[in-house]
Design a protein around this motif. Structure first.
Motif, PDB file in Angstrom:
ATOM      1  N   THR A  59       0.773  -1.291   0.070  1.00  0.00           N
ATOM      2  CA  THR A  59       0.037   0.133   0.006  1.00  0.00           C
ATOM      3  C   THR A  59       1.014   1.208   0.091  1.00  0.00           C
ATOM      4  O   THR A  59       0.260   2.442  -0.032  1.00  0.00           O
ATOM      5  CB  THR A  59      -0.875  -0.023   1.270  1.00  0.00           C
ATOM      6  N   THR A  62       5.458   1.546  -4.928  1.00  0.00           N
ATOM      7  CA  THR A  62       4.907   1.238  -6.494  1.00  0.00           C
ATOM      8  C   THR A  62       5.874   0.310  -7.142  1.00  0.00           C
ATOM      9  O   THR A  62       5.813  -0.111  -8.169  1.00  0.00           O
ATOM     10  CB  THR A  62       4.762   2.498  -7.261  1.00  0.00           C
ATOM     11  N   TYR A  93       0.150  -3.315  -6.240  1.00  0.00           N
ATOM     12  CA  TYR A  93       0.187  -2.335  -5.251  1.00  0.00           C
ATOM     13  C   TYR A  93      -1.086  -1.411  -5.399  1.00  0.00           C
ATOM     14  O   TYR A  93      -1.989  -1.282  -6.333  1.00  0.00           O
ATOM     15  CB  TYR A  93       1.324  -1.150  -5.454  1.00  0.00           C
ATOM     16  N   TYR A 125      -3.186   2.028  -5.073  1.00  0.00           N
ATOM     17  CA  TYR A 125      -2.642   3.521  -5.503  1.00  0.00           C
ATOM     18  C   TYR A 125      -4.016   4.338  -4.999  1.00  0.00           C
ATOM     19  O   TYR A 125      -5.184   3.824  -5.433  1.00  0.00           O
ATOM     20  CB  TYR A 125      -2.234   3.728  -6.799  1.00  0.00           C
ATOM     21  N   PHE A 168      -9.689   1.795  -3.633  1.00  0.00           N
ATOM     22  CA  PHE A 168      -8.275   2.131  -4.186  1.00  0.00           C
ATOM     23  C   PHE A 168      -8.195   1.483  -5.519  1.00  0.00           C
ATOM     24  O   PHE A 168      -9.025   0.860  -5.867  1.00  0.00           O
ATOM     25  CB  PHE A 168      -7.208   1.596  -3.363  1.00  0.00           C
ATOM     26  N   TYR A 222      -2.857  -1.808  -8.882  1.00  0.00           N
ATOM     27  CA  TYR A 222      -2.067  -1.844 -10.273  1.00  0.00           C
ATOM     28  C   TYR A 222      -1.122  -3.236  -9.951  1.00  0.00           C
ATOM     29  O   TYR A 222      -1.013  -3.635  -9.060  1.00  0.00           O
ATOM     30  CB  TYR A 222      -1.198  -0.670 -10.062  1.00  0.00           C
ATOM     31  N   HIS A 248       2.847  -1.486 -12.817  1.00  0.00           N
ATOM     32  CA  HIS A 248       2.369  -0.314 -13.096  1.00  0.00           C
ATOM     33  C   HIS A 248       1.431  -0.069 -14.106  1.00  0.00           C
ATOM     34  O   HIS A 248       1.316   1.015 -14.602  1.00  0.00           O
ATOM     35  CB  HIS A 248       3.823   0.318 -13.532  1.00  0.00           C
ATOM     36  N   LYS A 273      -2.818  -0.059 -14.586  1.00  0.00           N
ATOM     37  CA  LYS A 273      -4.216  -0.434 -13.608  1.00  0.00           C
ATOM     38  C   LYS A 273      -4.929  -1.497 -13.913  1.00  0.00           C
ATOM     39  O   LYS A 273      -5.075  -1.902 -15.016  1.00  0.00           O
ATOM     40  CB  LYS A 273      -4.990   0.888 -13.672  1.00  0.00           C
TER      41      LYS A 273
END
Length: 141
Positions: free
Chosen positions: A33, A36, A41, A43, A55, A58, A61, A63
């Motif tokens: 959390t 990245t 993770y 975001y 949230f 991802y 990197h 989505k």
């Protein structure tokens, strides 16, 4: 292996064992959390008006999905991220959706606070409908 990279103990062990894991060709999926740099993770974590977190999740990197948890507690963010990691490892498609979330309040309707009744319907009815709507097309495609 699925690891929470926000846990400093796990981060230490991972750094220490990385060469061995690479040598044995063991795939490591991390979730976070905070960073990245993790495989998966969260975001833009925020507390929604219903008291639950939401949230964007991802993966490397990119989505994947917007997540609105149906239960309060920051630990549920970690549970969701770990579940996403497992789904990615096993390349899972959704064939079956279990709608098992529930809350309940006892007592006279005259005594139960309206906020509790609203939460009851949010978890027991609306969160299930949201999940069905979100995944229905994927299940029937």
């Amino acid at each position: 292996v699925v690891l929470n990279s926000d846990d400093s103990n796990i981060a230490e062990i991972l750094a220490f064992k990385k060469i061995e894991l690479d040598r044995k060709r063991i795939k490591v999926y991390t979730f976070s959390t905070i960073s990245t740099d993790a495989t998966v993770y969260a975001y833009g974590v925020k507390l929604a008006s219903d008291g639950c977190y939401e949230f964007d999740a991802y993966y490397r990197h990119k989505k994947l999905v917007h997540v609105h948890l149906g239960a309060p507690g920051k630990h549920n963010i970690y549970n969701a991220l770990a579940t996403i990691c497992v789904a990615l490892i096993y390349d899972l498609d959704i064939d079956c959706l279990f709608l098992n979330a529930s809350v309940g309040y006892g007592g006279s309707v005259l005594e139960i606070p309206i906020k509790s009744l609203e939460k009851n319907f949010e978890v027991n009815v609306f969160s299930n409908v949201k999940l069905i709507q979100m995944y229905c097309g994927q299940m029937w495609a």
